[in-house]
Design a protein around this motif. Structure first.
Motif, PDB file in Angstrom:
ATOM      1  N   ASN A   1       0.826  -1.214   0.000  1.00 40.00           N
ATOM      2  CA  ASN A   1       0.000   0.000   0.000  1.00 40.00           C
ATOM      3  C   ASN A   1       0.860   1.263   0.000  1.00 40.00           C
ATOM      4  N   GLY A   2       2.025   1.174  -0.643  1.00 37.42           N
ATOM      5  CA  GLY A   2       2.870   2.351  -0.748  1.00 37.42           C
ATOM      6  C   GLY A   2       3.635   2.687   0.503  1.00 37.42           C
ATOM      7  N   ARG A   3       3.553   1.841   1.550  1.00 31.41           N
ATOM      8  CA  ARG A   3       4.259   2.115   2.805  1.00 31.41           C
ATOM      9  C   ARG A   3       5.189   0.960   3.141  1.00 31.41           C
ATOM     10  N   PRO A   4       6.372   1.273   3.632  1.00 28.47           N
ATOM     11  CA  PRO A   4       7.296   0.186   4.040  1.00 28.47           C
ATOM     12  C   PRO A   4       6.805  -0.494   5.305  1.00 28.47           C
ATOM     13  N   THR A   5       6.820  -1.810   5.320  1.00 28.47           N
ATOM     14  CA  THR A   5       6.392  -2.562   6.497  1.00 28.47           C
ATOM     15  C   THR A   5       7.425  -3.629   6.796  1.00 28.47           C
ATOM     16  N   MET A   6       7.368  -4.166   8.014  1.00 29.37           N
ATOM     17  CA  MET A   6       8.295  -5.212   8.433  1.00 29.37           C
ATOM     18  C   MET A   6       7.672  -6.576   8.230  1.00 29.37           C
ATOM     19  N   SER A   7       8.472  -7.535   7.824  1.00 23.87           N
ATOM     20  CA  SER A   7       8.017  -8.919   7.778  1.00 23.87           C
ATOM     21  C   SER A   7       9.079  -9.776   8.425  1.00 23.87           C
ATOM     22  N   PHE A   8       8.666 -10.862   9.061  1.00 23.83           N
ATOM     23  CA  PHE A   8       9.564 -11.725   9.826  1.00 23.83           C
ATOM     24  C   PHE A   8       9.731 -13.041   9.091  1.00 23.83           C
ATOM     25  N   PRO A   9      10.955 -13.415   8.708  1.00 25.71           N
ATOM     26  CA  PRO A   9      11.170 -14.719   8.075  1.00 25.71           C
ATOM     27  C   PRO A   9      10.961 -15.837   9.073  1.00 25.71           C
ATOM     28  N   PRO A  10      10.815 -17.080   8.602  1.00 23.13           N
ATOM     29  CA  PRO A  10      10.634 -18.199   9.550  1.00 23.13           C
ATOM     30  C   PRO A  10      11.775 -18.249  10.545  1.00 23.13           C
ATOM     31  N   ARG A  11      11.428 -18.398  11.836  1.00 24.40           N
ATOM     32  CA  ARG A  11      12.423 -18.382  12.895  1.00 24.40           C
ATOM     33  C   ARG A  11      13.078 -19.741  13.055  1.00 24.40           C
ATOM     34  N   GLN A  12      14.344 -19.720  13.398  1.00 26.82           N
ATOM     35  CA  GLN A  12      15.067 -20.937  13.731  1.00 26.82           C
ATOM     36  C   GLN A  12      15.210 -21.026  15.245  1.00 26.82           C
ATOM     37  N   ALA A  13      15.386 -22.246  15.738  1.00 22.36           N
ATOM     38  CA  ALA A  13      15.497 -22.429  17.190  1.00 22.36           C
ATOM     39  C   ALA A  13      16.732 -21.696  17.709  1.00 22.36           C
ATOM     40  N   ALA A  14      16.542 -20.931  18.789  1.00 17.97           N
ATOM     41  CA  ALA A  14      17.642 -20.180  19.399  1.00 17.97           C
ATOM     42  C   ALA A  14      18.018 -20.829  20.724  1.00 17.97           C
ATOM     43  N   GLY A  15      19.260 -20.626  21.129  1.00 16.21           N
ATOM     44  CA  GLY A  15      19.722 -21.178  22.391  1.00 16.21           C
ATOM     45  C   GLY A  15      19.150 -20.423  23.572  1.00 16.21           C
ATOM     46  N   PRO A  16      19.285 -20.971  24.783  1.00 14.01           N
ATOM     47  CA  PRO A  16      18.745 -20.316  25.978  1.00 14.01           C
ATOM     48  C   PRO A  16      19.340 -18.923  26.177  1.00 14.01           C
ATOM     49  N   ASN A  17      18.474 -17.957  26.397  1.00 17.92           N
ATOM     50  CA  ASN A  17      18.895 -16.614  26.778  1.00 17.92           C
ATOM     51  C   ASN A  17      17.773 -15.970  27.571  1.00 17.92           C
ATOM     52  N   ARG A  18      17.965 -14.770  28.048  1.00 18.88           N
ATOM     53  CA  ARG A  18      16.992 -14.171  28.971  1.00 18.88           C
ATOM     54  C   ARG A  18      15.874 -13.403  28.276  1.00 18.88           C
ATOM     55  N   LEU A  19      15.778 -13.488  26.948  1.00 16.72           N
ATOM     56  CA  LEU A  19      14.749 -12.780  26.201  1.00 16.72           C
ATOM     57  C   LEU A  19      13.849 -13.790  25.497  1.00 16.72           C
ATOM     58  N   LEU A  20      12.545 -13.761  25.811  1.00 18.32           N
ATOM     59  CA  LEU A  20      11.572 -14.649  25.176  1.00 18.32           C
ATOM     60  C   LEU A  20      10.867 -13.919  24.040  1.00 18.32           C
ATOM     61  N   PHE A  21      10.560 -14.645  22.972  1.00 13.58           N
ATOM     62  CA  PHE A  21       9.897 -14.092  21.792  1.00 13.58           C
ATOM     63  C   PHE A  21       8.490 -14.674  21.722  1.00 13.58           C
ATOM     64  N   ILE A  22       7.474 -13.816  21.731  1.00  9.72           N
ATOM     65  CA  ILE A  22       6.067 -14.242  21.734  1.00  9.72           C
ATOM     66  C   ILE A  22       5.461 -13.939  20.373  1.00  9.72           C
ATOM     67  N   GLU A  23       4.831 -14.935  19.739  1.00  9.89           N
ATOM     68  CA  GLU A  23       4.196 -14.760  18.435  1.00  9.89           C
ATOM     69  C   GLU A  23       2.718 -15.127  18.519  1.00  9.89           C
ATOM     70  N   ASN A  24       2.006 -14.859  17.402  1.00 12.60           N
ATOM     71  CA  ASN A  24       0.581 -15.184  17.258  1.00 12.60           C
ATOM     72  C   ASN A  24      -0.288 -14.358  18.210  1.00 12.60           C
ATOM     73  N   LEU A  25       0.073 -13.095  18.427  1.00  8.40           N
ATOM     74  CA  LEU A  25      -0.717 -12.191  19.258  1.00  8.40           C
ATOM     75  C   LEU A  25      -1.700 -11.401  18.396  1.00  8.40           C
TER      76      LEU A  25
END
Length: 296
Positions: free
Chosen positions: A207-231
């Protein structure tokens, strides 16, 4: 070097491990084929080797401090000491209670094994006056040659290391401008800088505006930041906080509602892993969430 006797004992043959020598102030005597005598140091093994040493020490301190005052936690990334740690308590009673309660505890997806250490830690030996300094072993010839070779290579790289100028692939491009930048100085808009660095982004034109898209995620190792999807796109931060603010070590939530994702930060990798296991099946407005470690 503090607990080298513990590691060597694990590598010897059974008959060699059962035979023991006594060095006063450094080794606790035990009869063959018996468990080590109760002492202040807890030997922990079968730990996850992918966890960073500093984070492992913090997590062990956080979990074991409930049993008593901890004097030190020793761990190393050396090959012979990987997956192991030594936790020194102020009293034998604390160490004994820790072993009874924590042996078999699931720690970073692996059941830890706890027992009394065979060697008295230096900090305890110095406290009771039985400390005897161990002589340093002479460096082997192969190791000396290897270190000498590395030093020489380092000197050669410094003497010959000159930065080469990067030439532009496009003819006629103004000097000082990146090769991919058009000559008129106009280029694609920069990606937003207010998001966590672990978020992979691509710029698409819709629609004429730049937007962000997220490629398929790969499994990441343990760290202190959690990623929440499907909101839901109209999700509010308070709805996510309800799931996580009661979890130990919770720090903050960052929501990107336009993409239906969020980031939840904790004090340590271990506490983030505990929260991940507790809310793995969580739902918001009837939709199951996808929760994983954020890529660091």
């Amino acid at each position: 070097g503090v607990y080298v006797n513990e590691v060597r004992g694990c590598l010897k043959a059974p008959e060699e491990r059962n035979s023991h020598t006594h060095q006063e102030g450094t080794i606790i005597m035990a009869a063959p084929n018996t468990l080590p005598l109760p002492n202040n140091t807890v030997y922990v093994n079968n730990l996850n080797e992918k966890v960073k040493i500093v984070e492992l020490q913090k997590a062990l301190t956080h979990v074991f401090t409930q049993f008593g005052n901890i004097l030190e936690v020793q761990a190393s990334k050396a090959l012979k000491k990987r997956g192991q740690a030594w936790v020194v308590f102020d009293s034998k009673e604390s160490a004994e209670k820790c072993i009874k309660e924590m042996n078999g505890f699931n720690f970073y997806d692996k059941p830890m094994r706890c027992n009394f250490a065979k060697s008295k830690s230096d900090i305890i030996a110095k406290r009771d006056g039985s400390y005897v300094a161990r002589p340093k072993k002479p460096m082997r010839n192969k190791k000396k040659k290897r270190m000498k070779k590395r030093k020489q290579e380092s000197k050669d790289s410094k003497s010959n290391g000159k930065k080469k100028k990067v030439k532009s692939d496009k003819p006629g491009a103004p000097s000082g401008m990146a090769p991919s930048m058009p000559a008129n100085g106009r280029g694609p808009p920069p990606a937003p800088s207010n998001l966590p660095p672990s978020v992979p982004m691509h710029m698409n034109n819709r629609n004429g505006r730049p937007t962000m898209s997220f490629p398929p995620r790969q499994a990441a190792g343990p760290n202190r930041l959690l990623f929440i999807e499907n909101l839901p796109e109209d999700i509010k931060m308070e709805e996510i906080d309800i799931l996580f603010n009661s979890k130990p070590g919770f720090k903050e939530t960052r929501v990107i509602s336009v993409r239906g994702v969020a980031f939840v930060e904790f004090d340590t990798d271990y506490l983030a892993g505990l929260a991940l296991g507790q809310v793995a099946e969580a739902k918001v407005r009837g939709e199951k969430l996808r929760i994983s470690y954020a890529k660091s």
